[in-house]
Design a protein around this motif. Structure first.
Motif, PDB file in Angstrom:
ATOM      1  N   THR A  84       9.159  11.612   0.619  1.00  0.00           N
ATOM      2  CA  THR A  84       9.265  11.170  -0.768  1.00  0.00           C
ATOM      3  C   THR A  84       9.440  12.340  -1.725  1.00  0.00           C
ATOM      4  OG1 THR A  84       7.877   9.253  -0.266  1.00  0.00           O
ATOM      5  CG2 THR A  84       8.110   9.835  -2.577  1.00  0.00           C
ATOM      6  N   LEU A  85       8.654  13.399  -1.522  1.00  0.00           N
ATOM      7  CA  LEU A  85       8.746  14.562  -2.405  1.00  0.00           C
ATOM      8  C   LEU A  85      10.065  15.303  -2.202  1.00  0.00           C
ATOM      9  CD1 LEU A  85       5.070  15.898  -2.256  1.00  0.00           C
ATOM     10  CD2 LEU A  85       6.149  14.466  -3.997  1.00  0.00           C
ATOM     11  N   LEU A  86      10.582  15.296  -0.980  1.00  0.00           N
ATOM     12  CA  LEU A  86      11.909  15.884  -0.747  1.00  0.00           C
ATOM     13  C   LEU A  86      12.972  15.155  -1.561  1.00  0.00           C
ATOM     14  CD1 LEU A  86      12.255  16.574   3.105  1.00  0.00           C
ATOM     15  CD2 LEU A  86      12.386  18.253   1.275  1.00  0.00           C
ATOM     16  N   ILE A  87      12.925  13.818  -1.509  1.00  0.00           N
ATOM     17  CA  ILE A  87      13.903  13.009  -2.229  1.00  0.00           C
ATOM     18  C   ILE A  87      13.760  13.221  -3.735  1.00  0.00           C
ATOM     19  CG2 ILE A  87      14.587  10.635  -2.759  1.00  0.00           C
ATOM     20  CD1 ILE A  87      13.680   9.969   0.172  1.00  0.00           C
ATOM     21  N   VAL A 134       0.861  -1.177   0.000  1.00  0.00           N
ATOM     22  CA  VAL A 134       0.000   0.000   0.000  1.00  0.00           C
ATOM     23  C   VAL A 134       0.901   1.231   0.000  1.00  0.00           C
ATOM     24  CG1 VAL A 134      -1.764   1.288   1.242  1.00  0.00           C
ATOM     25  CG2 VAL A 134      -1.802  -1.209   1.274  1.00  0.00           C
ATOM     26  N   ASP A 135       0.744   2.051  -1.021  1.00  0.00           N
ATOM     27  CA  ASP A 135       1.547   3.275  -1.104  1.00  0.00           C
ATOM     28  C   ASP A 135       0.917   4.323  -0.197  1.00  0.00           C
ATOM     29  OD1 ASP A 135       3.309   2.156  -2.908  1.00  0.00           O
ATOM     30  OD2 ASP A 135       2.116   2.748  -4.644  1.00  0.00           O
ATOM     31  N   ASN A 136       1.410   4.391   1.021  1.00  0.00           N
ATOM     32  CA  ASN A 136       0.843   5.307   2.012  1.00  0.00           C
ATOM     33  C   ASN A 136       1.497   6.689   1.892  1.00  0.00           C
ATOM     34  OD1 ASN A 136      -0.808   6.074   4.185  1.00  0.00           O
ATOM     35  ND2 ASN A 136       0.758   5.540   5.688  1.00  0.00           N
ATOM     36  N   HIS A 168       0.038   9.438   9.186  1.00  0.00           N
ATOM     37  CA  HIS A 168       1.479   9.210   9.066  1.00  0.00           C
ATOM     38  C   HIS A 168       1.917   9.229   7.602  1.00  0.00           C
ATOM     39  CE1 HIS A 168       5.262   8.183  10.958  1.00  0.00           C
ATOM     40  NE2 HIS A 168       5.468   7.258  10.037  1.00  0.00           N
ATOM     41  N   GLY A 169       0.954   8.961   6.709  1.00  0.00           N
ATOM     42  CA  GLY A 169       1.262   8.994   5.283  1.00  0.00           C
ATOM     43  C   GLY A 169       1.704  10.369   4.804  1.00  0.00           C
ATOM     44  N   PHE A 170       1.296  11.435   5.501  1.00  0.00           N
ATOM     45  CA  PHE A 170       1.733  12.782   5.107  1.00  0.00           C
ATOM     46  C   PHE A 170       3.217  12.981   5.409  1.00  0.00           C
ATOM     47  CE2 PHE A 170      -2.841  13.250   5.360  1.00  0.00           C
ATOM     48  CZ  PHE A 170      -3.118  14.031   4.245  1.00  0.00           C
ATOM     49  N   LEU A 218       1.289  19.783   8.088  1.00  0.00           N
ATOM     50  CA  LEU A 218       1.599  18.358   8.196  1.00  0.00           C
ATOM     51  C   LEU A 218       2.339  17.872   6.947  1.00  0.00           C
ATOM     52  CD1 LEU A 218       1.067  16.032  10.232  1.00  0.00           C
ATOM     53  CD2 LEU A 218      -0.966  15.463   8.895  1.00  0.00           C
ATOM     54  N   ALA A 219       1.874  18.300   5.780  1.00  0.00           N
ATOM     55  CA  ALA A 219       2.457  17.844   4.522  1.00  0.00           C
ATOM     56  C   ALA A 219       3.773  18.539   4.189  1.00  0.00           C
ATOM     57  CB  ALA A 219       1.463  18.068   3.381  1.00  0.00           C
ATOM     58  N   TYR A 220       3.945  19.792   4.623  1.00  0.00           N
ATOM     59  CA  TYR A 220       5.125  20.562   4.240  1.00  0.00           C
ATOM     60  C   TYR A 220       6.207  20.615   5.323  1.00  0.00           C
ATOM     61  CZ  TYR A 220       3.448  22.296  -0.244  1.00  0.00           C
ATOM     62  OH  TYR A 220       3.047  22.384  -1.559  1.00  0.00           O
ATOM     63  N   SER A 221       5.990  19.884   6.429  1.00  0.00           N
ATOM     64  CA  SER A 221       6.994  19.877   7.488  1.00  0.00           C
ATOM     65  C   SER A 221       7.570  18.490   7.748  1.00  0.00           C
ATOM     66  CB  SER A 221       6.379  20.391   8.801  1.00  0.00           C
ATOM     67  OG  SER A 221       5.395  19.478   9.283  1.00  0.00           O
TER      68      SER A 221
END
Length: 390
Positions: A341-344, A171-173, A333-335, A201-204
Protein backbone atom coordinates in the motif's frame (compact mmCIF):
# COMPACT_ATOMS: atom_id res chain seq x y z
CA UNK A 1 -36.22 -59.13 -24.63
CA UNK A 2 -37.12 -60.37 -21.19
CA UNK A 3 -40.25 -62.52 -21.03
CA UNK A 4 -42.68 -62.49 -18.13
CA UNK A 5 -43.58 -66.08 -17.33
CA UNK A 6 -46.82 -67.27 -15.76
CA UNK A 7 -46.57 -70.12 -13.26
CA UNK A 8 -48.59 -71.80 -10.50
CA UNK A 9 -47.57 -72.13 -6.85
CA UNK A 10 -49.81 -73.49 -4.05
CA UNK A 11 -52.79 -73.28 -6.36
CA UNK A 12 -52.19 -69.59 -7.20
CA UNK A 13 -51.27 -68.04 -10.53
CA UNK A 14 -48.14 -65.92 -10.22
CA UNK A 15 -45.61 -64.25 -12.51
CA UNK A 16 -41.82 -64.22 -12.74
CA UNK A 17 -38.94 -63.19 -15.00
CA UNK A 18 -35.20 -63.66 -15.45
CA UNK A 19 -33.54 -60.32 -16.35
CA UNK A 20 -30.11 -60.10 -17.98
CA UNK A 21 -28.36 -57.10 -16.37
CA UNK A 22 -25.17 -57.29 -18.44
CA UNK A 23 -21.68 -58.64 -17.95
CA UNK A 24 -19.43 -57.99 -14.97
CA UNK A 25 -16.39 -56.33 -16.57
CA UNK A 26 -14.18 -57.42 -13.69
CA UNK A 27 -15.06 -61.13 -13.65
CA UNK A 28 -16.51 -61.63 -17.14
CA UNK A 29 -19.58 -63.37 -15.66
CA UNK A 30 -23.15 -62.68 -16.72
CA UNK A 31 -25.31 -60.79 -14.22
CA UNK A 32 -28.81 -62.25 -13.90
CA UNK A 33 -31.63 -60.86 -11.78
CA UNK A 34 -34.40 -63.37 -11.01
CA UNK A 35 -37.68 -62.10 -9.61
CA UNK A 36 -40.84 -64.06 -8.86
CA UNK A 37 -44.02 -64.07 -6.78
CA UNK A 38 -45.81 -61.21 -8.60
CA UNK A 39 -49.61 -61.50 -8.21
CA UNK A 40 -50.34 -59.80 -11.53
CA UNK A 41 -48.57 -59.46 -14.86
CA UNK A 42 -48.78 -55.67 -14.47
CA UNK A 43 -46.79 -55.80 -11.20
CA UNK A 44 -44.13 -57.93 -12.88
CA UNK A 45 -43.95 -55.53 -15.84
CA UNK A 46 -43.48 -52.54 -13.50
CA UNK A 47 -40.63 -54.26 -11.65
CA UNK A 48 -39.03 -55.22 -14.95
CA UNK A 49 -39.23 -51.61 -16.20
CA UNK A 50 -37.42 -50.42 -13.07
CA UNK A 51 -34.61 -52.92 -13.64
CA UNK A 52 -34.29 -51.86 -17.27
CA UNK A 53 -33.95 -48.23 -16.14
CA UNK A 54 -31.23 -49.20 -13.62
CA UNK A 55 -29.37 -51.03 -16.36
CA UNK A 56 -29.52 -47.99 -18.65
CA UNK A 57 -28.28 -45.67 -15.88
CA UNK A 58 -25.33 -47.94 -15.03
CA UNK A 59 -26.54 -48.93 -11.58
CA UNK A 60 -25.77 -52.57 -12.21
CA UNK A 61 -22.06 -51.82 -12.46
CA UNK A 62 -20.33 -53.73 -9.61
CA UNK A 63 -18.70 -50.51 -8.41
CA UNK A 64 -22.09 -48.80 -8.26
CA UNK A 65 -23.18 -51.51 -5.84
CA UNK A 66 -20.07 -51.13 -3.70
CA UNK A 67 -20.49 -50.33 -0.02
CA UNK A 68 -17.47 -48.03 -0.01
CA UNK A 69 -17.92 -45.04 2.29
CA UNK A 70 -17.24 -41.40 1.45
CA UNK A 71 -14.32 -41.46 3.91
CA UNK A 72 -12.71 -44.48 2.21
CA UNK A 73 -13.07 -42.90 -1.21
CA UNK A 74 -11.78 -39.55 0.08
CA UNK A 75 -8.65 -41.35 1.29
CA UNK A 76 -8.18 -42.86 -2.18
CA UNK A 77 -8.67 -39.41 -3.71
CA UNK A 78 -6.15 -37.70 -1.42
CA UNK A 79 -3.56 -40.44 -2.00
CA UNK A 80 -3.99 -40.01 -5.76
CA UNK A 81 -3.74 -36.23 -5.48
CA UNK A 82 -0.74 -36.05 -3.12
CA UNK A 83 1.90 -36.31 -5.86
CA UNK A 84 0.45 -33.27 -7.67
CA UNK A 85 0.60 -30.94 -4.64
CA UNK A 86 3.31 -29.20 -2.65
CA UNK A 87 3.69 -30.78 0.77
CA UNK A 88 2.32 -27.68 2.51
CA UNK A 89 -0.71 -27.57 0.18
CA UNK A 90 -1.38 -31.27 0.78
CA UNK A 91 -1.23 -30.73 4.56
CA UNK A 92 -3.69 -27.83 4.25
CA UNK A 93 -6.12 -29.85 2.09
CA UNK A 94 -5.88 -32.85 4.41
CA UNK A 95 -6.78 -30.61 7.35
CA UNK A 96 -9.79 -29.21 5.46
CA UNK A 97 -10.87 -32.72 4.46
CA UNK A 98 -11.44 -33.43 8.16
CA UNK A 99 -14.31 -30.93 8.13
CA UNK A 100 -15.76 -32.63 5.06
CA UNK A 101 -15.59 -36.03 6.74
CA UNK A 102 -17.31 -34.77 9.88
CA UNK A 103 -20.53 -34.48 7.85
CA UNK A 104 -20.23 -37.09 5.08
CA UNK A 105 -17.47 -39.51 6.08
CA UNK A 106 -19.48 -42.49 7.40
CA UNK A 107 -22.11 -42.50 4.64
CA UNK A 108 -21.90 -44.99 1.77
CA UNK A 109 -21.04 -43.06 -1.38
CA UNK A 110 -23.90 -44.68 -3.34
CA UNK A 111 -26.47 -43.59 -0.73
CA UNK A 112 -25.55 -39.89 -0.51
CA UNK A 113 -28.23 -37.63 -1.97
CA UNK A 114 -28.55 -33.93 -2.62
CA UNK A 115 -30.28 -33.23 0.69
CA UNK A 116 -27.39 -34.88 2.57
CA UNK A 117 -25.00 -32.52 0.82
CA UNK A 118 -27.26 -29.54 1.50
CA UNK A 119 -27.30 -30.34 5.22
CA UNK A 120 -23.51 -30.70 5.18
CA UNK A 121 -23.00 -27.35 3.44
CA UNK A 122 -25.37 -25.63 5.86
CA UNK A 123 -23.38 -27.07 8.79
CA UNK A 124 -20.07 -25.90 7.26
CA UNK A 125 -21.53 -22.44 6.70
CA UNK A 126 -22.34 -22.17 10.41
CA UNK A 127 -18.99 -23.49 11.68
CA UNK A 128 -16.68 -21.98 9.07
CA UNK A 129 -18.50 -19.26 7.07
CA UNK A 130 -15.27 -17.88 5.63
CA UNK A 131 -14.12 -21.27 4.29
CA UNK A 132 -17.43 -22.87 3.32
CA UNK A 133 -16.81 -22.50 -0.43
CA UNK A 134 -13.39 -24.13 -0.14
CA UNK A 135 -14.75 -27.01 1.97
CA UNK A 136 -17.61 -27.57 -0.47
CA UNK A 137 -15.18 -27.49 -3.41
CA UNK A 138 -13.06 -30.22 -1.83
CA UNK A 139 -16.13 -32.41 -1.17
CA UNK A 140 -17.24 -31.82 -4.75
CA UNK A 141 -13.86 -33.06 -6.02
CA UNK A 142 -14.35 -36.35 -4.14
CA UNK A 143 -17.75 -36.85 -5.79
CA UNK A 144 -16.28 -36.08 -9.22
CA UNK A 145 -13.55 -38.62 -8.49
CA UNK A 146 -16.27 -41.14 -7.54
CA UNK A 147 -17.99 -40.57 -10.89
CA UNK A 148 -14.76 -41.03 -12.86
CA UNK A 149 -14.00 -44.18 -10.85
CA UNK A 150 -17.43 -45.65 -11.60
CA UNK A 151 -18.91 -45.63 -8.10
CA UNK A 152 -21.75 -43.20 -8.92
CA UNK A 153 -23.20 -41.64 -12.06
CA UNK A 154 -24.31 -38.25 -10.74
CA UNK A 155 -22.82 -35.69 -8.40
CA UNK A 156 -25.21 -35.04 -5.47
CA UNK A 157 -23.42 -31.74 -4.79
CA UNK A 158 -25.00 -30.35 -7.97
CA UNK A 159 -28.30 -30.07 -6.07
CA UNK A 160 -26.86 -27.80 -3.37
CA UNK A 161 -28.01 -24.20 -2.97
CA UNK A 162 -25.24 -22.21 -1.31
CA UNK A 163 -26.40 -20.35 1.81
CA UNK A 164 -26.06 -16.59 1.82
CA UNK A 165 -22.82 -15.57 3.44
CA UNK A 166 -22.99 -12.97 6.23
CA UNK A 167 -21.66 -9.56 5.17
CA UNK A 168 -17.91 -9.52 5.52
CA UNK A 169 -16.62 -7.09 8.10
CA UNK A 170 -14.09 -4.83 6.47
CA UNK A 171 -10.82 -4.92 8.36
CA UNK A 172 -7.94 -2.78 7.16
CA UNK A 173 -5.13 -5.25 7.69
CA UNK A 174 -2.38 -2.73 6.99
CA UNK A 175 -0.81 0.35 8.53
CA UNK A 176 -0.74 3.88 7.26
CA UNK A 177 2.62 5.63 7.06
CA UNK A 178 2.08 7.24 10.48
CA UNK A 179 0.88 3.99 12.11
CA UNK A 180 3.86 2.03 10.79
CA UNK A 181 6.29 4.65 12.09
CA UNK A 182 4.60 4.57 15.50
CA UNK A 183 4.73 0.76 15.60
CA UNK A 184 8.40 0.51 14.61
CA UNK A 185 9.39 3.28 17.02
CA UNK A 186 7.68 1.44 19.85
CA UNK A 187 9.36 -1.88 18.96
CA UNK A 188 12.78 -0.20 18.66
CA UNK A 189 12.43 1.32 22.13
CA UNK A 190 10.71 -1.57 23.93
CA UNK A 191 11.66 -4.75 22.02
CA UNK A 192 14.96 -3.80 20.35
CA UNK A 193 15.89 -7.42 19.53
CA UNK A 194 12.77 -7.75 17.41
CA UNK A 195 13.20 -4.41 15.68
CA UNK A 196 15.36 -5.67 12.73
CA UNK A 197 12.84 -8.44 12.03
CA UNK A 198 9.81 -6.14 11.89
CA UNK A 199 11.77 -3.45 10.04
CA UNK A 200 12.69 -5.94 7.29
CA UNK A 201 9.17 -7.39 7.22
CA UNK A 202 7.65 -3.93 6.70
CA UNK A 203 10.27 -2.60 4.26
CA UNK A 204 10.62 -5.67 2.04
CA UNK A 205 7.07 -6.97 1.49
CA UNK A 206 8.19 -10.52 2.21
CA UNK A 207 5.88 -13.18 3.54
CA UNK A 208 6.73 -14.26 7.08
CA UNK A 209 7.63 -17.76 5.85
CA UNK A 210 10.09 -16.26 3.35
CA UNK A 211 11.63 -14.04 6.01
CA UNK A 212 12.14 -16.89 8.49
CA UNK A 213 13.76 -19.03 5.77
CA UNK A 214 16.43 -16.38 5.06
CA UNK A 215 20.07 -17.17 5.73
CA UNK A 216 22.85 -14.59 5.70
CA UNK A 217 24.04 -15.62 2.24
CA UNK A 218 20.66 -14.40 0.92
CA UNK A 219 21.41 -10.82 2.00
CA UNK A 220 24.03 -8.83 0.10
CA UNK A 221 24.90 -5.96 2.41
CA UNK A 222 27.19 -4.41 -0.21
CA UNK A 223 24.65 -4.46 -3.04
CA UNK A 224 21.72 -3.70 -0.67
CA UNK A 225 19.66 -6.62 -1.95
CA UNK A 226 17.96 -9.71 -0.60
CA UNK A 227 17.48 -12.89 -2.62
CA UNK A 228 14.17 -14.64 -1.94
CA UNK A 229 14.17 -18.25 -3.17
CA UNK A 230 12.78 -20.30 -0.28
CA UNK A 231 10.13 -20.36 2.39
CA UNK A 232 8.96 -22.31 5.43
CA UNK A 233 6.68 -25.10 4.24
CA UNK A 234 4.38 -27.00 6.59
CA UNK A 235 4.82 -30.78 6.38
CA UNK A 236 2.53 -31.70 9.28
CA UNK A 237 1.04 -30.08 12.34
CA UNK A 238 3.78 -28.24 14.25
CA UNK A 239 6.52 -29.15 11.75
CA UNK A 240 8.00 -27.26 8.80
CA UNK A 241 10.86 -27.55 6.37
CA UNK A 242 12.71 -25.15 4.08
CA UNK A 243 11.20 -25.38 0.61
CA UNK A 244 11.24 -23.40 -2.63
CA UNK A 245 8.77 -20.54 -2.98
CA UNK A 246 5.38 -21.62 -4.29
CA UNK A 247 5.69 -20.02 -7.74
CA UNK A 248 8.41 -18.89 -10.14
CA UNK A 249 7.33 -15.31 -9.47
CA UNK A 250 8.18 -15.94 -5.81
CA UNK A 251 11.86 -16.29 -6.80
CA UNK A 252 13.08 -12.71 -6.80
CA UNK A 253 15.87 -10.35 -5.81
CA UNK A 254 14.67 -7.10 -4.26
CA UNK A 255 16.47 -3.94 -3.23
CA UNK A 256 16.52 -2.63 0.32
CA UNK A 257 16.84 0.93 1.51
CA UNK A 258 20.10 2.13 3.10
CA UNK A 259 18.60 2.45 6.59
CA UNK A 260 17.31 -1.13 6.61
CA UNK A 261 20.68 -2.40 5.33
CA UNK A 262 22.52 -0.57 8.11
CA UNK A 263 20.12 -1.99 10.70
CA UNK A 264 20.71 -5.52 9.37
CA UNK A 265 24.49 -5.06 9.29
CA UNK A 266 24.49 -3.92 12.91
CA UNK A 267 22.15 -6.75 13.88
CA UNK A 268 24.41 -9.32 12.17
CA UNK A 269 27.41 -8.15 14.21
CA UNK A 270 25.41 -8.32 17.44
CA UNK A 271 24.09 -11.78 16.56
CA UNK A 272 27.64 -13.10 15.98
CA UNK A 273 28.84 -11.60 19.26
CA UNK A 274 25.97 -13.12 21.20
CA UNK A 275 26.31 -16.59 19.64
CA UNK A 276 30.06 -16.44 20.30
CA UNK A 277 29.51 -15.49 23.93
CA UNK A 278 27.14 -18.44 24.30
CA UNK A 279 29.84 -20.74 22.91
CA UNK A 280 27.81 -21.97 19.93
CA UNK A 281 28.92 -19.79 17.00
CA UNK A 282 31.54 -22.20 15.67
CA UNK A 283 29.40 -25.30 16.23
CA UNK A 284 26.44 -24.18 14.15
CA UNK A 285 25.98 -25.13 10.47
CA UNK A 286 26.56 -22.27 8.05
CA UNK A 287 25.08 -20.13 6.65
CA UNK A 288 23.25 -19.05 9.77
CA UNK A 289 19.56 -18.15 9.69
CA UNK A 290 19.12 -14.38 9.71
CA UNK A 291 16.54 -14.53 12.50
CA UNK A 292 17.31 -17.27 14.99
CA UNK A 293 16.02 -18.25 18.40
CA UNK A 294 18.49 -16.03 20.22
CA UNK A 295 15.72 -13.44 19.73
CA UNK A 296 13.75 -15.22 22.44
CA UNK A 297 13.87 -14.04 26.01
CA UNK A 298 15.05 -17.44 27.26
CA UNK A 299 17.63 -17.76 24.46
CA UNK A 300 16.64 -21.38 23.98
CA UNK A 301 18.27 -23.05 20.95
CA UNK A 302 20.28 -19.98 19.87
CA UNK A 303 21.38 -20.09 16.24
CA UNK A 304 18.49 -22.41 15.31
CA UNK A 305 15.79 -21.20 12.96
CA UNK A 306 12.18 -20.67 14.01
CA UNK A 307 9.98 -23.61 12.99
CA UNK A 308 6.65 -21.82 12.77
CA UNK A 309 5.40 -18.35 11.78
CA UNK A 310 3.20 -18.61 14.88
CA UNK A 311 6.35 -18.17 16.97
CA UNK A 312 6.65 -14.62 15.61
CA UNK A 313 2.88 -14.08 15.78
CA UNK A 314 3.12 -14.63 19.53
CA UNK A 315 5.82 -11.96 19.82
CA UNK A 316 3.59 -9.59 17.88
CA UNK A 317 0.80 -10.23 20.40
CA UNK A 318 3.21 -9.47 23.28
CA UNK A 319 4.07 -6.17 21.60
CA UNK A 320 0.40 -5.24 21.22
CA UNK A 321 -0.25 -6.01 24.89
CA UNK A 322 2.37 -3.41 25.82
CA UNK A 323 1.10 -0.79 23.37
CA UNK A 324 -1.86 1.55 23.94
CA UNK A 325 -5.13 -0.40 23.84
CA UNK A 326 -6.55 1.69 20.99
CA UNK A 327 -3.57 1.06 18.70
CA UNK A 328 -4.60 -0.90 15.60
CA UNK A 329 -3.64 -4.57 15.45
CA UNK A 330 -2.67 -6.22 12.16
CA UNK A 331 -1.50 -9.73 11.34
CA UNK A 332 2.00 -10.66 10.20
CA UNK A 333 0.66 -10.80 6.63
CA UNK A 334 -0.64 -7.28 7.21
CA UNK A 335 2.95 -6.00 7.01
CA UNK A 336 3.09 -7.28 3.43
CA UNK A 337 -0.12 -5.36 2.66
CA UNK A 338 1.34 -2.34 4.41
CA UNK A 339 4.46 -2.44 2.25
CA UNK A 340 2.42 -2.78 -0.94
CA UNK A 341 0.00 0.00 0.00
CA UNK A 342 2.76 2.46 0.91
CA UNK A 343 4.62 1.61 -2.31
CA UNK A 344 1.51 2.44 -4.34
CA UNK A 345 0.88 5.64 -2.36
CA UNK A 346 4.47 6.71 -3.00
CA UNK A 347 3.94 6.38 -6.77
CA UNK A 348 5.32 2.92 -7.63
CA UNK A 349 3.72 1.31 -10.70
CA UNK A 350 1.83 -1.97 -10.51
CA UNK A 351 4.48 -4.01 -12.36
CA UNK A 352 7.17 -2.95 -9.88
CA UNK A 353 4.90 -3.79 -6.93
CA UNK A 354 3.96 -7.16 -8.46
CA UNK A 355 7.60 -8.17 -8.96
CA UNK A 356 8.64 -6.98 -5.51
CA UNK A 357 5.84 -8.87 -3.74
CA UNK A 358 6.33 -12.02 -5.82
CA UNK A 359 2.75 -12.06 -7.10
CA UNK A 360 2.23 -14.56 -9.93
CA UNK A 361 -0.93 -12.77 -11.04
CA UNK A 362 -1.22 -9.00 -11.63
CA UNK A 363 -4.82 -9.16 -10.32
CA UNK A 364 -3.46 -9.95 -6.85
CA UNK A 365 -1.51 -6.69 -7.01
CA UNK A 366 -4.38 -4.66 -8.45
CA UNK A 367 -6.56 -5.73 -5.53
CA UNK A 368 -4.26 -3.83 -3.18
CA UNK A 369 -5.08 -0.58 -4.97
CA UNK A 370 -8.39 -0.57 -3.09
CA UNK A 371 -6.40 0.18 0.08
CA UNK A 372 -4.47 3.06 -1.41
CA UNK A 373 -7.15 4.62 -3.64
CA UNK A 374 -8.61 7.02 -1.05
CA UNK A 375 -5.31 8.70 -0.23
CA UNK A 376 -4.32 8.90 -3.90
CA UNK A 377 -7.71 10.44 -4.68
CA UNK A 378 -7.36 13.01 -1.87
CA UNK A 379 -3.84 13.91 -2.98
CA UNK A 380 -5.04 14.34 -6.56
CA UNK A 381 -7.90 16.65 -5.49
CA UNK A 382 -5.50 18.74 -3.38
CA UNK A 383 -3.09 19.04 -6.29
CA UNK A 384 -5.95 20.14 -8.57
CA UNK A 385 -7.04 22.73 -6.03
CA UNK A 386 -3.50 24.13 -5.75
CA UNK A 387 -3.18 24.19 -9.52
CA UNK A 388 -6.45 26.12 -9.97
CA UNK A 389 -5.61 28.61 -7.20
CA UNK A 390 -2.23 29.37 -8.73
Amino acid sequence: MTKIIEYTAKGKTLYKFNFYAGKDELTGKKMQVRRSGFKTKKEAQLALSRLEYKKESGEFDPLANSNITFEELALQFMNAKEASLRKSSFVEESYTMRRVLEQLGKAKIKNIRGYHCQNAVNAWAKKAPVNVNYIKMLANQVFEYAIKSGYITKNPMDAVIMPKRPPKKRVDNYYTKQELNEFLTFVKQNRPKLYPLFRLLAYSGMRIGELLALTWDDIDLEASTVSITKTLSKVKAGHTKIDETKTKAGHRIISLDATTINILASYKREQSKELFSLGVLNTLPKPLPVFDKSLTIRKKNPGKRFNMPNDIARYLEYIYKDMPKDFKHITLHGFKHTHATLLIESGANTKTVQQRLGHANINMTLGIYAHATKKIENDAINELSLYMEN
